[in-house]
Design a protein around this motif. Structure first.
Motif, short mmCIF file in Angstrom:
data_model
loop_
_atom_site.label_atom_id
_atom_site.label_comp_id
_atom_site.label_asym_id
_atom_site.label_seq_id
_atom_site.Cartn_x
_atom_site.Cartn_y
_atom_site.Cartn_z
N TRP A 55 41.38 40.94 30.36
CA TRP A 55 41.52 42.12 29.51
C TRP A 55 40.39 42.21 28.49
N GLU A 56 40.01 41.07 27.95
CA GLU A 56 38.90 41.05 27.00
C GLU A 56 37.59 41.37 27.71
N TRP A 57 37.40 40.81 28.88
CA TRP A 57 36.18 41.08 29.64
C TRP A 57 36.10 42.56 30.03
N MET A 58 37.23 43.12 30.44
CA MET A 58 37.24 44.55 30.79
C MET A 58 36.99 45.41 29.55
N TYR A 59 37.56 44.98 28.43
CA TYR A 59 37.32 45.68 27.16
C TYR A 59 35.81 45.71 26.85
#
Length: 170
Positions: free
Chosen positions: A115-119
């Protein structure tokens, strides 16, 4: 030999513990000094020219995000440059494809950090949108996508992951 006009100055310097030796540069030393100055000036100017970025070169190297940024800045000065117009369109298209491919890869992972990487990927895409939005002529040409809702959704999920990890450590 160095002679002082006023001997009291010499006496004051000696009594104060200061050295009154004054070095005079001869012609050869002056020439060496000037060569060093010119060399440093040459290095500074060369570095300045090297720092000038070309959107086309960045695009060719695969630095699509940076190519878009540079092309937009240059198109603000000359909005009718056909080469830059083509570069900004192509670089934006490749940048979006690249980021979206990474997002698809991350979304299929089981890693909770996805989720952080996609963010971060959506943030990069939004930065491209914002840069293009600042140049109306480029905005009309490219029509970038606004990723702000995707950023918000992934930010919430990423923060939940970080919160849960923090709670587990307590």
């Amino acid at each position: 030999a160095l002679t002082f006009v006023n001997e009291s100055v010499k006496d004051d310097l000696i009594q104060g513990g200061y050295s009154y030796k004054v070095k005079y540069l001869n012609v050869r030393q002056k020439m060496m000094f000037m060569k060093k100055i010119y060399f440093l000036l040459f290095i500074a100017v060369s570095a300045w020219f090297a720092s000038c970025k070309s959107a086309t070169k960045l695009y060719q190297k695969g630095n699509y995000d940076e190519a878009v940024q540079v092309a937009v800045k240059k198109l603000q000065k000359d909005p009718n440059d056909p080469k830059l117009r083509s570069v900004v369109q192509d670089a934006y298209r490749y940048a979006v494809t690249d980021h979206e491919n990474r997002i698809r890869n991350y979304s299929s992972m089981d890693n909770e950090m996805k989720w952080e990487w996609m963010y971060n990927e959506y943030s990069d895409l939004q930065n491209l949108h914002n840069a293009i939005f600042k140049a109306p002529s480029v905005y009309e040409l490219v029509r970038p996508t606004d990723y702000s809702s995707d950023i918000n959704a992934n930010a919430a999920k990423a923060s939940d992951v970080h919160y849960n990890r923090g709670m587990q450590l307590m």
